[in-house]
Design an enzyme around this catalytic site. Structure first.
Site, PDB file in Angstrom:
ATOM      1  N   GLY A   1       0.774  -1.269  -0.124  1.00 39.24           N
ATOM      2  CA  GLY A   1      -0.019  -0.063  -0.056  1.00 39.24           C
ATOM      3  C   GLY A   1       0.968   1.252   0.028  1.00 39.24           C
ATOM      4  N   THR A   2       0.336   2.090  -0.549  1.00 41.81           N
ATOM      5  CA  THR A   2       1.212   3.526  -0.564  1.00 41.81           C
ATOM      6  C   THR A   2       0.625   4.603   0.047  1.00 41.81           C
ATOM      7  OG1 THR A   2       0.123   3.972  -2.854  1.00 41.81           O
ATOM      8  CG2 THR A   2       2.225   2.941  -2.758  1.00 41.81           C
TER       9      THR A   2
END
Length: 272
Positions: free
Chosen positions: A38-39
């Site tokens: 995830g970013t």
């Protein structure tokens, strides 16, 4: 079974340690498995609380693993947590954190302070250090409304962490994840102490847009699929998830504004 501890993680470590993500066997000789990451997550404080928003993309290298993953969660009635890093481990950690806070409330009969919640999350991250050293790191962002704050206008607080569990209180705004440098730069230009909740939401969505503009791992607004950022707001009334239709409307307005001005919201060159 020995009851009494107010920490669910400690209780689980005694009764079924194999269920804790941090107690899974590791082998440094084995290659690190490729897992979705995830970013970008952003958090912005305002006079009435704090807002947290996250994009929806998960990647495995250059491959888009998921387009609509949720990375921002309600931790309890007055706090939120966002995740960046190894998605599977991060989501497990969030669920453990949610149970940790609920367990404390049930055992102690009171709500943990905001600093106490931030410390509990720090402990959970520190317990994951062995897996982090193998490449399965989790870097959350924690934000909440401090019910014990002397000044209600400054009750919205933000905490960031490193992979060893180090806890740092941030002021006004912060971001984590691969696009965080670009998001933080956008917020640095646009943030004002006079922000309302609506201002904080608009600044957050603009910051995510800028992150997606320069970071391939951060997902931009997906107008064709109707996928927009997840936004949670925390005030003295508690945590509220913004309706998808409302976020879609704000995001579409941001996209239309970018059609005329790709650089985004202007920052004054000189103080007014």
């Amino acid at each position: 079974m020995r009851p009494g501890t107010s920490s669910f993680a400690d209780f689980l470590a005694e009764q079924a340690p194999d269920l804790l993500p941090s107690r899974r066997p590791t082998n440094a000789a084995l290659p690190v498995p490729e897992a979705p990451h995830g970013t970008t997550i952003v958090a912005v404080a305002h006079a009435g609380g704090v807002v947290m928003a996250g994009d929806r993309r998960a990647t495995m290298g250059s491959y888009i693993a998921q387009r609509d993953i949720e990375k921002v969660f309600q931790a309890d009635d007055y706090s939120t947590v966002g995740i960046a890093g190894s998605a599977g481990i991060a989501i497990e950690l969030v669920r453990l954190f949610q149970v940790e806070l609920e367990h404390y409330e049930k055992i102690e009969g009171t709500v943990l302070s905001l600093d106490g919640k931030a410390n509990r999350l720090s402990m959970l991250i520190r317990n994951n250090l062995a897996m982090a050293m193998q490449g399965l790191a989790v870097v959350p962002l924690f934000a909440g409304y401090d019910l014990d704050a002397d000044d209600p206008a400054r009750a919205g607080r933000i905490f960031s962490y490193d992979v060893t569990g180090g806890r740092y209180e941030e002021h006004s705004f912060h971001s984590v994840g691969s696009g965080s440098v670009f998001a933080r730069g956008a917020l640095k230009k646009t943030y004002r102490e006079s922000f309302t909740e609506a201002d904080a939401v608009l600044a957050s969505i603009n910051a995510l847009y800028d992150a997606a503009d320069d970071d391939s791992a951060t997902g931009g607004p997906d107008l064709t699929r109707g996928i927009f950022p997840v936004v949670l707001a925390v005030t003295a009334e508690g945590v509220r998830k913004l309706a998808e239709g409302d976020v879609a409307g704000i995001t579409q307005a941001v996209v239309e504004e970018r059609m005329a001005n790709p650089g985004g919201l202007p920052a004054p060159l000189r103080p007014a």
